[in-house]
Design a protein around this motif. Structure first.
Motif, mmCIF file in Angstrom:
data_model
loop_
_atom_site.group_PDB
_atom_site.id
_atom_site.type_symbol
_atom_site.label_atom_id
_atom_site.label_comp_id
_atom_site.label_asym_id
_atom_site.label_seq_id
_atom_site.Cartn_x
_atom_site.Cartn_y
_atom_site.Cartn_z
ATOM 1 N N TYR A 24 0.799 -1.226 0.000
ATOM 2 C CA TYR A 24 0.000 0.000 0.000
ATOM 3 C C TYR A 24 0.832 1.276 0.000
ATOM 4 N N TYR A 25 2.084 1.190 -0.475
ATOM 5 C CA TYR A 25 2.854 2.398 -0.724
ATOM 6 C C TYR A 25 2.374 2.939 -2.065
ATOM 7 N N PHE A 26 1.572 3.978 -1.971
ATOM 8 C CA PHE A 26 0.848 4.541 -3.102
ATOM 9 C C PHE A 26 1.772 4.898 -4.259
ATOM 10 N N HIS A 27 2.908 5.554 -3.959
ATOM 11 C CA HIS A 27 3.808 6.010 -5.025
ATOM 12 C C HIS A 27 4.429 4.840 -5.784
ATOM 13 N N TYR A 28 4.677 3.724 -5.122
ATOM 14 C CA TYR A 28 5.200 2.543 -5.825
ATOM 15 C C TYR A 28 4.143 1.971 -6.770
ATOM 16 N N ALA A 29 2.920 1.876 -6.280
ATOM 17 C CA ALA A 29 1.839 1.318 -7.094
ATOM 18 C C ALA A 29 1.585 2.188 -8.328
ATOM 19 N N ILE A 30 1.599 3.504 -8.142
ATOM 20 C CA ILE A 30 1.364 4.423 -9.270
ATOM 21 C C ILE A 30 2.465 4.264 -10.317
ATOM 22 N N ALA A 31 3.707 4.292 -9.879
ATOM 23 C CA ALA A 31 4.822 4.142 -10.819
ATOM 24 C C ALA A 31 4.758 2.780 -11.508
ATOM 25 N N SER A 32 4.400 1.742 -10.760
ATOM 26 C CA SER A 32 4.299 0.393 -11.329
ATOM 27 C C SER A 32 3.216 0.299 -12.381
ATOM 28 N N TYR A 33 2.133 1.011 -12.172
ATOM 29 C CA TYR A 33 1.056 1.009 -13.155
ATOM 30 C C TYR A 33 1.576 1.525 -14.494
ATOM 31 N N ASN A 34 2.491 2.475 -14.429
ATOM 32 C CA ASN A 34 3.040 3.076 -15.648
ATOM 33 C C ASN A 34 4.171 2.261 -16.257
ATOM 34 N N VAL A 35 5.103 1.807 -15.432
ATOM 35 C CA VAL A 35 6.335 1.214 -15.954
ATOM 36 C C VAL A 35 6.443 -0.287 -15.697
ATOM 37 N N GLY A 36 5.636 -0.807 -14.794
ATOM 38 C CA GLY A 36 5.674 -2.233 -14.473
ATOM 39 C C GLY A 36 6.331 -2.490 -13.125
ATOM 40 N N PRO A 37 5.815 -3.468 -12.400
ATOM 41 C CA PRO A 37 6.310 -3.726 -11.044
ATOM 42 C C PRO A 37 7.755 -4.217 -10.974
ATOM 43 N N LYS A 38 8.203 -4.967 -11.965
ATOM 44 C CA LYS A 38 9.585 -5.474 -11.928
ATOM 45 C C LYS A 38 10.594 -4.334 -11.973
ATOM 46 N N ILE A 39 10.300 -3.316 -12.750
ATOM 47 C CA ILE A 39 11.219 -2.180 -12.846
ATOM 48 C C ILE A 39 11.221 -1.388 -11.548
ATOM 49 N N VAL A 40 10.051 -1.174 -10.947
ATOM 50 C CA VAL A 40 9.999 -0.446 -9.671
ATOM 51 C C VAL A 40 10.742 -1.240 -8.596
ATOM 52 N N GLN A 41 10.567 -2.549 -8.563
ATOM 53 C CA GLN A 41 11.292 -3.371 -7.591
ATOM 54 C C GLN A 41 12.802 -3.242 -7.791
ATOM 55 N N LYS A 42 13.231 -3.134 -9.032
ATOM 56 C CA LYS A 42 14.650 -2.941 -9.336
ATOM 57 C C LYS A 42 15.124 -1.585 -8.803
ATOM 58 N N TRP A 43 14.309 -0.541 -8.981
ATOM 59 C CA TRP A 43 14.684 0.792 -8.503
ATOM 60 C C TRP A 43 14.828 0.826 -6.991
ATOM 61 N N ILE A 44 13.896 0.191 -6.285
ATOM 62 C CA ILE A 44 13.926 0.280 -4.823
ATOM 63 C C ILE A 44 14.829 -0.784 -4.205
ATOM 64 N N LYS A 45 15.179 -1.790 -4.973
ATOM 65 C CA LYS A 45 16.103 -2.842 -4.525
ATOM 66 C C LYS A 45 15.697 -3.435 -3.179
ATOM 67 N N GLY A 46 14.399 -3.573 -2.963
ATOM 68 C CA GLY A 46 13.909 -4.174 -1.732
ATOM 69 C C GLY A 46 13.820 -3.221 -0.552
ATOM 70 N N ASP A 47 14.388 -2.022 -0.677
ATOM 71 C CA ASP A 47 14.330 -1.045 0.416
ATOM 72 C C ASP A 47 13.060 -0.212 0.282
ATOM 73 N N ILE A 48 12.331 -0.078 1.362
ATOM 74 C CA ILE A 48 11.127 0.737 1.356
ATOM 75 C C ILE A 48 11.538 2.206 1.512
ATOM 76 N N VAL A 49 11.246 2.988 0.500
ATOM 77 C CA VAL A 49 11.529 4.421 0.520
ATOM 78 C C VAL A 49 10.193 5.127 0.679
ATOM 79 N N GLN A 50 9.921 5.598 1.888
ATOM 80 C CA GLN A 50 8.630 6.223 2.154
ATOM 81 C C GLN A 50 8.571 7.645 1.626
ATOM 82 N N ASP A 51 9.692 8.312 1.550
ATOM 83 C CA ASP A 51 9.714 9.690 1.092
ATOM 84 C C ASP A 51 9.556 9.741 -0.427
ATOM 85 N N LEU A 52 8.531 10.427 -0.872
ATOM 86 C CA LEU A 52 8.222 10.502 -2.297
ATOM 87 C C LEU A 52 9.368 11.112 -3.099
#
Length: 105
Positions: free
Chosen positions: A43-71
Motif C-alpha cells: 500500500y505504498y501509493f507512489h510505488y503502485a502508481i509508478a508500477s502502473y506506468n512502468v511495471g512492477p519489476k522495474i519499480v522493484q529494481k529501482w527500490i532494490k527491496g528497500d522501502i523508501v517512504q519519502d516521495l
C-alpha cells in the motif's frame, strides 16, 4: 501481456487489445491491477502508481527491496521522465480530489 493475463484471471473473454476499449472490461481490469499493485507494494501509493506506468519489476529494481517512504527520494530513483510525469499527474489529481472532498480518498 499483463492485460491478457488479468483478463483471463478475471474469467473474461479476451478478444485482443480491443477488449480494453470496452469500458466495463477496461475498468474491471484496471481496478483489479491497481488493487494488486497496491497489495504487492504494501500500500505504498507512489510505488503502485509508478508500477502502473512502468511495471512492477522495474519499480522493484529501482527500490532494490528497500522501502523508501519519502516521495522525493523515490522520484530521484525513477529514471524514466514519462513515469515521473505520470506519478506527478496522479498525485496532483489525488490532492485535488482530497481537497474537494476534504478527506483522504
Amino acid at each position: 501481456d499483463i492485460c491478457k493475463r488479468l483478463n483471463t484471471r478475471l474469467g473474461m473473454q479476451w478478444k485482443g487489445k480491443n477488449t480494453l476499449f470496452i469500458p466495463e472490461k477496461n475498468i474491471k481490469i484496471g481496478s483489479f491491477y491497481t488493487s494488486w499493485l497496491l497489495e504487492t507494494f504494501n500500500y505504498y501509493f507512489h510505488y503502485a502508481i509508478a508500477s502502473y506506468n512502468v511495471g512492477p519489476k522495474i519499480v522493484q529494481k529501482w527500490i532494490k527491496g528497500d522501502i523508501v517512504q519519502d516521495l522525493q527520494v523515490f522520484q530521484d530513483q525513477v529514471v524514466y521522465p514519462e513515469t515521473n510525469e505520470f506519478l506527478n499527474k496522479v498525485l496532483n489529481t489525488y490532492e485535488i480530489y482530497s481537497t474537494i472532498y476534504n478527506e483522504d480518498i
